[in-house]
Design an enzyme around this catalytic site. Structure first.
Site, PDB file in Angstrom:
ATOM      1  N   LEU A 193       0.822  -1.205   0.000  1.00 47.27           N
ATOM      2  CA  LEU A 193       0.000   0.000   0.000  1.00 47.27           C
ATOM      3  C   LEU A 193       0.855   1.253   0.000  1.00 47.27           C
ATOM      4  O   LEU A 193       1.800   1.371   0.777  1.00 47.27           O
ATOM      5  CB  LEU A 193      -0.910   0.018   1.232  1.00 47.27           C
ATOM      6  CG  LEU A 193      -1.889  -1.145   1.397  1.00 47.27           C
ATOM      7  CD1 LEU A 193      -2.473  -1.144   2.795  1.00 47.27           C
ATOM      8  CD2 LEU A 193      -2.991  -1.045   0.357  1.00 47.27           C
ATOM      9  N   ASP A 194       0.510   2.196  -0.869  1.00 51.33           N
ATOM     10  CA  ASP A 194       1.098   3.529  -0.782  1.00 51.33           C
ATOM     11  C   ASP A 194       0.616   4.198   0.499  1.00 51.33           C
ATOM     12  O   ASP A 194      -0.563   4.076   0.866  1.00 51.33           O
ATOM     13  CB  ASP A 194       0.651   4.373  -1.977  1.00 51.33           C
ATOM     14  CG  ASP A 194       1.671   4.360  -3.094  1.00 51.33           C
ATOM     15  OD1 ASP A 194       2.844   4.087  -2.815  1.00 51.33           O
ATOM     16  OD2 ASP A 194       1.279   4.620  -4.246  1.00 51.33           O
ATOM     17  N   LYS A 195       1.508   4.903   1.154  1.00 49.42           N
ATOM     18  CA  LYS A 195       1.092   5.633   2.354  1.00 49.42           C
ATOM     19  C   LYS A 195       0.236   6.845   1.982  1.00 49.42           C
ATOM     20  O   LYS A 195      -0.900   6.985   2.430  1.00 49.42           O
ATOM     21  CB  LYS A 195       2.301   6.093   3.163  1.00 49.42           C
ATOM     22  CG  LYS A 195       1.926   6.905   4.415  1.00 49.42           C
ATOM     23  CD  LYS A 195       3.133   7.435   5.134  1.00 49.42           C
ATOM     24  CE  LYS A 195       3.720   8.642   4.437  1.00 49.42           C
ATOM     25  NZ  LYS A 195       2.841   9.849   4.479  1.00 49.42           N
TER      26      LYS A 195
END
Length: 593
Positions: A112-114
């Site tokens: 997941l991208d932050k």
């Protein structure tokens, strides 16, 4: 070139097609069985003078092949995936590759991208730490190295805050933020002097400065521990050395639902792994706030390891910090090399190779067109909610596909062996070619209604285990073969059917069994534990009614008494559903859930 390398990675990136592999294996095993029975029976029938004419042998062989080839499998898979895609569209998720609807069921690691996925992606200036100048002067310098036209959230936040201060200088040149250098630059003229201003990632800009390193590192750690995203601003005369001007702290808090959705992913036995370009302390703070975990590593540390150790560290880490977009492709490949099915979120052009390589490529709501084209699904709303929906719906599609495959393989076992045993027992084919065609329609195409059946998603990722599927299907197929053989005995002893009427009686037995078999295998538990979908119930009732009419009235097939037709229905229901406890035991033994 850099973009040429990205384009090449997009071209070669391709995850293994698990659906295609399953379809090929099911078809292959079904054909192996059919051809083996066909050759053995044809030779024995000729030797025993049961079939002396070539046309008679070929007719039998065609009947075998008609029953073995899963002609409806590609269509059924596509319909199931399309139905899942339609449901996801109603939840704000667009499916761009139908295979993703089924492959997502097997995903066990989700990268997941932050920014924008876990957090709000709505930055604001929270704190200023100037060095030897005022806060307004620090903001003024940061303003010169920012531009609202880039639509970069950081630049937008700084420009918005800087409107409150006095801007004295005139910008001469500007280099926008570049992910590969992690900084932006500008040359400005202030009171007749040309000043170079650099703004960017602290670890990058600090290496360019000649002062204040110890103080700045202490302040950066302090801000990071509080979850702030920090930028370092440096200035210097054009052509001269740079001096640190100060730190700008920005906050991008987690979305209100992120922690709950991360918890839901873990309940589904999907391990979330956060990937961010931010520094390690910030990544650790955010990962802790949303419950991802505390084990992390920065990309700079990973590059010091050998390949085997690097794969282990990437697999163990709950989050990866200081990651460049182009590194995501290597992360996906590393996880796949360790046997994981990987999901990946992304938004930029540089994310495209990773999105295409992952089994579940997810383009977030603000993604570029290239990222959307490379991904399997596109989220229309920010956050993790759509991702959870994709996984849950995918597991439902997997259960429906598993039901269809078990049903089909079981039918192949029962049908193929029945034709062989029936020929040697009765001395003639137990089904005509017309009966075979009707049976295929009733079993293969009518069961397409499984595409909308009520299915319960499992609490863990689903993996295709062809061996276990074949073992359970063979056992169920043999039990249903026994059912059909008993039916032949009943037709002989109770009704004394001649050849044509016996063929009709066996056809009805096989058709009714196929409908109750679907109800039997659609549940991994006892068949009554869940209610079938409306379309499946309607399909079963229509098929039963149509074939009762065909058998009793004598349409297309030889007419048999109504009592025989009703007996075949009752007998098929009682025997097929009666082996339900054995089915449950088999599924538990081979761990089909």
């Amino acid at each position: 070139t850099y973009f040429g390398k990205t384009a090449e990675l997009v071209r070669i990136a391709r995850p293994k097609s698990h659906q295609q592999e399953v379809m090929l294996q099911i078809t292959r095993y079904s054909m192996y069985l059919g051809i083996a029975v066909m050759i053995a029976v044809s030779i024995l029938a000729y030797v025993m003078h049961l079939k002396n004419e070539l046309i008679s042998i070929l007719t039998f062989d065609v009947a075998i092949l008609m029953g073995c080839v899963p002609v409806a499998l590609p269509a059924v898979m596509t319909i199931m995936q399309a139905a899942g895609a339609r449901y996801l569209a109603s939840k704000g998720v667009l499916v761009t590759k139908l295979d993703t609807v089924e492959d997502a069921a097997s995903v066990d690691v989700l990268c997941l991208d932050k920014t924008g996925t876990i957090t709000m992606n709505s930055l604001e200036v929270s704190s200023l730490v100037p060095l030897n100048l005022s806060e307004d002067e620090l903001l003024e310098l940061a303003f010169y190295a920012s531009s609202e036209e880039t639509k970069d959230p950081i630049d937008v936040a700084i420009v918005s805050r800087a409107r409150k201060v006095n801007i004295r200088g005139r910008r001469i040149s500007f280099i926008p933020f570049d992910p590969s250098t992690k900084r932006s630059e500008a040359v400005v003229e202030i009171e007749g002097k040309r000043i170079r201003v650099v703004k960017g990632a602290p670890q990058i800009v600090l290496e360019m400065c000649v002062n204040g390193k110890k103080f700045i590192e202490e302040k950066l750690n302090e801000l990071a521990s509080k979850g702030y995203k920090a930028l370092l601003v440096a200035k210097g005369e054009e052509g001269g050395p740079l001096e640190a001007a100060g730190i700008i702290a920005l906050s991008d808090p987690p979305r209100p639902d992120s922690a709950e959705l991360i918890k839901r992913l873990k309940e589904l036995d999907v391990r979330p792994k956060m990937i961010t370009g931010d520094s390690f302390p910030i990544a650790k703070e955010i990962a802790g706030l949303v419950g991802i975990g505390e084990k992390g590593i920065s990309l700079s540390d990973l590059r010091k390891l050998d390949e085997s150790r690097l794969l282990e560290e990437i697999e163990r880490a709950d989050f990866l910090a200081e990651v460049f977009p182009e590194d995501k492709y290597a992360v996906v490949k590393s996880l796949q090399a360790k046997g994981h099915m990987v999901g990946m979120t992304g938004d930029g052009v540089n994310d495209a190779p990773a999105l295409k390589q992952a089994e579940l490529g997810i383009a977030v709501s603000n993604a570029t067109d290239v990222a959307k084209a490379s991904a399997g699904v596109v989220l229309l709303t920010p956050g993790l909610g759509g991702i959870v929906e994709v996984i849950i719906q995918s597991r439902k599609v997997y259960q429906r596909a598993l039901t269809w495959i078990i049903n089909k393989v079981t039918k192949v076992i029962q049908f193929t062996l029945l034709l062989a045993v029936g020929l040697f027992w009765l001395g003639y084919d137990v089904l005509t070619l017309m009966g075979m065609a009707l049976l295929i329609f009733a079993n293969d195409f009518a069961t397409m209604s499984l595409a909308t059946d009520n299915a319960e998603p499992t609490s863990n990722p689903n993996k295709w285990n062809i061996r276990n599927i074949m073992v359970s299907s063979v056992v169920l197929g043999i039990l249903l073969l026994i059912e059909a053989l008993i039916a032949i005995y009943i037709g002989q002893r109770l009704f004394s059917f001649p050849k044509n009427k016996m063929q009709t009686f066996i056809l009805l037995i096989m058709v009714f069994t196929s409908q109750f078999r679907v109800l039997l295998v659609r549940e991994r538990r006892y068949f009554w534990k869940s209610r079938p979908g409306r379309e499946l119930i309607a399909s079963v009732l229509v098929i039963i009614a149509v074939f009762l009419l065909l058998g009793t009235v004598g349409i297309v097939v030889e007419r048999i008494p109504l009592s025989a037709s009703l007996l075949s229905l009752a007998y098929s229901a009682a025997f097929t559903l009666g082996i339900d406890p054995i089915k449950v035991l088999i599924f538990r033994s081979v761990r089909i859930s």
